[in-house]
Design a protein around this motif. Structure first.
Motif, PDB file in Angstrom:
ATOM      1  N   GLY A   2     -15.009  34.877  23.634  1.00  0.00           N
ATOM      2  CA  GLY A   2     -14.745  35.592  22.403  1.00  0.00           C
ATOM      3  C   GLY A   2     -16.002  35.785  21.591  1.00  0.00           C
ATOM      4  N   THR A  10     -12.552  37.374  17.696  1.00  0.00           N
ATOM      5  CA  THR A  10     -11.712  38.080  18.668  1.00  0.00           C
ATOM      6  C   THR A  10     -11.880  37.427  20.032  1.00  0.00           C
ATOM      7  OG1 THR A  10     -11.947  40.183  17.474  1.00  0.00           O
ATOM      8  CG2 THR A  10     -11.208  40.294  19.772  1.00  0.00           C
ATOM      9  N   TRP A  11     -10.759  37.092  20.660  1.00  0.00           N
ATOM     10  CA  TRP A  11     -10.791  36.466  21.987  1.00  0.00           C
ATOM     11  C   TRP A  11     -10.980  37.532  23.065  1.00  0.00           C
ATOM     12  CZ3 TRP A  11     -11.163  31.383  22.407  1.00  0.00           C
ATOM     13  CH2 TRP A  11     -10.654  30.559  21.385  1.00  0.00           C
ATOM     14  N   HIS A  12     -11.834  37.238  24.029  1.00  0.00           N
ATOM     15  CA  HIS A  12     -12.011  38.091  25.208  1.00  0.00           C
ATOM     16  C   HIS A  12     -11.852  37.213  26.446  1.00  0.00           C
ATOM     17  CE1 HIS A  12     -13.369  41.360  22.679  1.00  0.00           C
ATOM     18  NE2 HIS A  12     -14.340  40.591  22.183  1.00  0.00           N
ATOM     19  N   ILE A  14     -11.798  36.766  30.352  1.00  0.00           N
ATOM     20  CA  ILE A  14     -12.307  37.411  31.562  1.00  0.00           C
ATOM     21  C   ILE A  14     -11.908  36.564  32.758  1.00  0.00           C
ATOM     22  CG2 ILE A  14     -14.366  38.221  32.777  1.00  0.00           C
ATOM     23  CD1 ILE A  14     -15.730  38.493  30.044  1.00  0.00           C
ATOM     24  N   LYS A  31      -2.163  34.558  25.542  1.00  0.00           N
ATOM     25  CA  LYS A  31      -2.819  35.296  24.464  1.00  0.00           C
ATOM     26  C   LYS A  31      -2.076  35.120  23.153  1.00  0.00           C
ATOM     27  CE  LYS A  31      -5.013  38.876  27.293  1.00  0.00           C
ATOM     28  NZ  LYS A  31      -5.062  40.332  27.618  1.00  0.00           N
TER      29      LYS A  31
END
Length: 250
Positions: A2, A10-12, A14, A31
């Motif tokens: 994130g 903001t979380w990302h 992968i 999520k």
């Protein structure tokens, strides 16, 4: 994982491989969960044990919590019945499992997908699906054994077929408290012996004859009583064949 965008985290997420279709719902749930947990620039990272609110790591607290979550418990009155010191440890274990409804009976193994329903019949009677209550109490063979034990002591009565209620009512059949040591030993011996006989029949082609089983059970009760309770000058045969006389020695 994130980054900060315009002052908001903001979380990302992968992934190292393509997701399977059945994993999409799990990712969506993940999520939704982590969106509620975001870092703050104004606070330092730290560890808090949520069960106490302490910043330190309380070993005693975590041990107690894990044991509470993983160890099945019984009401105090039942625990007293199960863990009597005059019942051999090998019998205590199975009386405990029976009261927890945790014996590996046919219905339990079917529910877990370990065996098929047609293989779940009671090995003692081969008539009904095996359950904890059935194999120990309501099976025609088991019921006959318990009734024979009552007749042996000159007692008559109806018994429960649920293990916890049965164990409590069993002790109540003997009014004099000084007799309950031997009476509790008999209960533990019968429950252990029924399960032992069930396994002998199921896995070793044991003898399903009820009369032979009852005879050997009485011998075992005598041996256990001799080993666990003493009776100086008595052999195990004396204990077995004079069981009612023991009431006057306790």
């Amino acid at each position: 994982m994130g980054d900060w965008q315009e002052g908001s985290w903001t979380w990302h997420l992968i992934w190292r491989r393509a997701l399977y279709d059945w994993e999409i719902e799990d990712i969506s749930n993940l999520k939704g969960h982590i969106e509620q947990k975001k870092p703050s620039r104004d606070l330092e990272d730290g560890v808090v044990w949520r069960h106490t609110g302490n910043l330190s790591y309380p070993v005693k607290s975590i041990t107690a919590t894990l044991c509470e979550q993983s160890t099945p418990t019984l009401p105090k009155a039942i625990s007293y019945v199960v863990w009597q010191k005059f019942i051999p440890p090998r019998a205590q274990l199975y009386v405990w499992l029976a009261n927890l409804e945790k014996l590996n009976t046919g219905d339990f193994l079917v529910e877990k997908g370990i065996i098929e329903a047609q293989r779940a019949l009671c090995p003692l009677c081969n008539l009904q699906t095996e359950s904890n209550s059935h194999v120990l109490f309501s099976c025609t063979i088991s019921w006959r054994v318990w009734m024979n034990m009552l007749e042996w002591w000159g007692i008559s009565g109806a018994l429960q077929n649920q293990c916890r209620r049965f164990c409590l009512e069993w002790l109540g059949l003997v009014k004099n408290r000084k007799y309950r040591k031997l009476w509790g030993l008999i209960q533990g011996c019968v429950i252990w012996s029924l399960w032992y006989q069930r396994n002998k029949i199921k896995f070793e082609n044991g003898d399903p004859n009820a009369n032979n089983f009852i005879y050997s059970l009485k011998i075992r009760i005598g041996i256990w009583a001799k080993e666990m309770m003493g009776f100086p000058g008595w052999s195990s045969d004396d204990v077995t064949y004079n069981i009612n006389s023991l009431l006057f020695l306790m």
